[in-house]
Write a protein that holds these residues in place. Structure first.
Motif, PDB file in Angstrom:
ATOM      1  N   MET A  33     -52.527  13.345  39.682  1.00  0.00           N
ATOM      2  CA  MET A  33     -51.315  12.579  39.390  1.00  0.00           C
ATOM      3  C   MET A  33     -51.626  11.122  39.121  1.00  0.00           C
ATOM      4  N   SER A  36     -52.327  10.568  35.616  1.00  0.00           N
ATOM      5  CA  SER A  36     -51.348  10.930  34.591  1.00  0.00           C
ATOM      6  C   SER A  36     -50.315   9.828  34.388  1.00  0.00           C
ATOM      7  N   ALA A  39     -46.800  10.795  35.572  1.00  0.00           N
ATOM      8  CA  ALA A  39     -46.612  10.744  37.019  1.00  0.00           C
ATOM      9  C   ALA A  39     -46.440   9.298  37.471  1.00  0.00           C
ATOM     10  N   SER A 300     -44.335  16.107  36.773  1.00  0.00           N
ATOM     11  CA  SER A 300     -45.766  15.873  36.921  1.00  0.00           C
ATOM     12  C   SER A 300     -46.279  16.497  38.220  1.00  0.00           C
TER      13      SER A 300
END
Lengths: 311, 333
Positions: A33, A36, A39, A300
């Motif tokens: 995460m 990302s 996220a 996410s």
């Protein structure tokens, strides 16, 4: 035999801890995460919103319930004073500072969303957990009930529950919105309980003589929590939107004093769009951003917790 | 196959029966009961007792339930408190408008959703993909009724589209079936047909946003899943051209979950229609329901809610059946 009997008193987790440590799904999910952008965006929005909700009473520049420019509001002629010194976002039809109301609104909006989600999760998990743990006719009866709840489109379900109460209030909204989540959480938990029933770790615990209740609570539940958390995050977003829809339909809290984004939006959108469209835009944008934040975070999380993406 | 069809249809029956019990219980749990709701302010204990007797509410509960069920099956849900008409004839009159609106919305959602979802998956990680994903996420986060107002405010005037109602005031179109566009065509009143179409555009787009966003995301996810499957690698490695792989293998398998979602979203449209029809004054079932809520018209509400659930259950059953038609594996169980 004797050693086995002694072993069963030890928690099975301790046994597991003695084996070699691998990568945990949770740890890997967190790492994924952090890489990302989806996220991070979702997380930042959510955190900011939480912070705002907590700090609202302290950072609101004015009293959100005090009527300031009342003499300048002439509703009959469609006059609501706009933004000016001291009132950066203007005032509403009662002459109350809109910025302060938006800030305090974060708190009330979150309250509605969180409470509705919590009630949905708890009731849904009890139903799904019982169905998954017992199986048989308990499962059949409970799941038929869930089927029925799922057989009504979500907003219609919320409407029918809200219409049950004679006097709409904040609580009727919360209860009505929470009912939308119940069948979803029930299904989710039952599904993963059933999937785990014959899984290796449950079989291992059973053969070690761990009691059924302990297996359900200590081994099956924790392993089902991932999807529930994901779904709860997504439910929070829809709960806020559905609460706003109920307000719009006249099933929400009729108290015009309450600073809550859904109420502010539906009141302004219905009455003041011609006079002061901003009064609708501000809460609408706030709702969109928050719903977006929770949705991004949930999506996410789902991606990160999906074992298919493990490497 | 026939056995599968029959079994699927029979499975919907217990769901509907439980639903009828719940709605019956709901009706009885209303404060003051239906009699109290009917009489409103004029309610006195004697009047309520009289009306209860008239309505058969002094019978034993299970007798009442079976009477209710018998009437409901024949389509008798009593009269609306607002219009004093039988609720079922109201539903009959307003239904075509909602079907028209819902059909257009689903046409938009499916027609745009599948290609956009597919594009998004094909160019995964690219600029196109990112834009589509962001738009689809925002689409779900916007309150539907606010979007409707925004469209009225920002789009209606520049595009020359009407923002209220189903028909231009003063336009006296002939009603044959109740479907305004269709009526205009069969009576060859082209003005009326065009007028009906222009009245549909904005509300249909407002109603389409959520299903559109959902269909885009499901299509994308499902196509991505299929692209990772072994049979795609097989198809590629045996030298099939890309268009053939895409059409025969990727799309065909990728659309299975999309069919389910289209079904679910069609049912959910009934919820969105309440908001959209209210904002656009589009006189369909959603409008009827919203008005019923405001006026606390319980006979109308219960009939509409049961009707909505019935449609939803039927749509889902149809979806399951069509799933069985597309994918033979589903039939086995």
């Amino acid at each position: 035999m004797n050693t086995l009997l002694n072993k069963k008193k030890e928690p099975i987790d301790k046994l597991a801890a003695t084996s070699a440590k691998g990568h945990s799904l949770g740890g890997e999910a967190v790492r994924r995460m952090l890489r990302s952008p989806v996220a991070i965006t979702g997380g930042v929005i959510t955190l900011l919103f939480l912070l705002l909700a907590i700090l609202a009473p302290f950072i609101a520049p004015k009293d959100p319930y005090e009527r300031y420019l009342q003499s300048e509001v002439i509703l009959g002629q469609g006059i609501i004073p706009g933004a000016q010194a001291g009132f950066p976002l203007g005032v509403d039809d009662f002459g109350r500072d809109y910025l302060s109301r938006l800030l305090v609104g974060a708190q009330n909006t979150l309250l509605v969303g969180v409470l509705a989600t919590i009630i949905g999760v708890v009731v849904g998990m009890i139903i799904g957990g019982l169905a998954g743990a017992f199986g048989g006719w308990v499962d059949t009866v409970l799941m038929r009930l869930v089927d029925v709840m799922l057989s009504v489109p979500s907003l219609l379900l919320a409407i029918s529950v809200a219409a049950l109460f004679q006097k709409p209030s904040q609580w009727t909204v919360i209860v009505a919105v929470s009912m939308v989540g119940v069948p979803i959480f029930a299904r989710l938990l039952r599904g993963s309980m059933l999937a785990q029933r014959n899984s290796d770790h449950v079989l291992a615990a059973t053969s070690l003589g761990v009691k059924r209740g302990a297996i359900v609570l200590r081994h099956m539940l924790p392993n089902s929590l991932g999807p529930v958390i994901v779904q709860a995050t997504l439910t929070l977003a829809t709960a806020i939107l559905e609460a706003a829809a109920l307000s719009f339909l006249g099933l929400g809290d009729p108290d015009p004093n309450r600073a809550e984004w859904g109420i502010m939006l539906s009141r302004s959108a219905r009455q003041f769009l011609d006079i002061r469209p901003e009064l609708a835009y501000y809460p609408a944008i706030a709702i969109i951003i928050v719903a977006l934040g929770f949705t991004l975070l949930g999506e996410s999380l789902r991606e990160a917790l999906d074992p298919k993406n493990r490497r | 196959m026939l056995r599968f069809l029959v079994r699927r249809l029979l499975q919907a029956i217990p769901t509907l029966l439980i639903l009828s019990i719940l709605i019956f219980a709901w009706l009885r749990s209303l404060p003051g009961g239906p009699a109290g709701a009917l009489l409103g302010d004029k309610a006195t204990p004697e009047k309520i007792a009289d009306l209860n007797k008239l309505l058969g509410l002094d019978d034993p509960i299970f007798v009442q339930y079976f009477k209710f069920l018998g009437r409901a099956i024949t389509g008798d849900f009593g009269n609306s408190l607002v219009s004093a008409q039988p609720v079922m004839s109201e539903i009959g009159n307003f239904l075509p408008a909602t079907i028209e609106l819902g059909f257009c919305a689903m046409l938009i959602a499916v027609g745009l959703g599948i290609p956009f979802g597919y594009l998004s998956a094909r160019f995964r990680g690219g600029a196109v993909d990112n834009v589509i994903i962001v738009l689809s996420l925002v689409g779900v986060a916007v309150p539907v009724f606010f979007l409707g107002y925004m469209m009225q405010d920002a789009l209606a005037a520049p595009l020359g589209l009407p923002s209220q109602g189903r028909q231009m005031a003063g336009l006296d179109a002939t009603t044959v079936t109740g479907f305004a566009v269709f009526d205009g065509i069969i009576t060859q009143e082209w003005d009326a047909a065009w007028d009906a179409i222009t009245h549909l555009i904005l509300p249909a787009f407002a109603l389409a946003t959520i299903p559109l966003a959902v269909i885009v995301r499901i299509t994308r996810a499902s196509v991505l899943d299929v692209l990772n499957e072994d049979f795609i690698r097989t198809a590629n490695s045996k030298g099939l051209t890309q268009p053939i792989v895409r059409r025969r293998h990727v799309l065909r398998n990728g659309l299975l979950p999309v069919v389910t979602v289209i079904g679910l979203q069609t049912g959910a449209l009934l919820g969105g229609a309440v908001l959209t029809e209210r904002v656009f004054n589009f006189r369909g079932l959603g409008f009827l329901l919203a008005e019923g809520i405001e006026r606390r018209d319980y006979p109308r509400l219960q009939a509409l809610l049961l009707f909505g659930a019935l449609v939803y259950v039927l749509v889902n059953t149809l979806v399951d059946i069509s799933y069985g038609l597309i994918d033979p594996r589903v039939r086995v169980r």
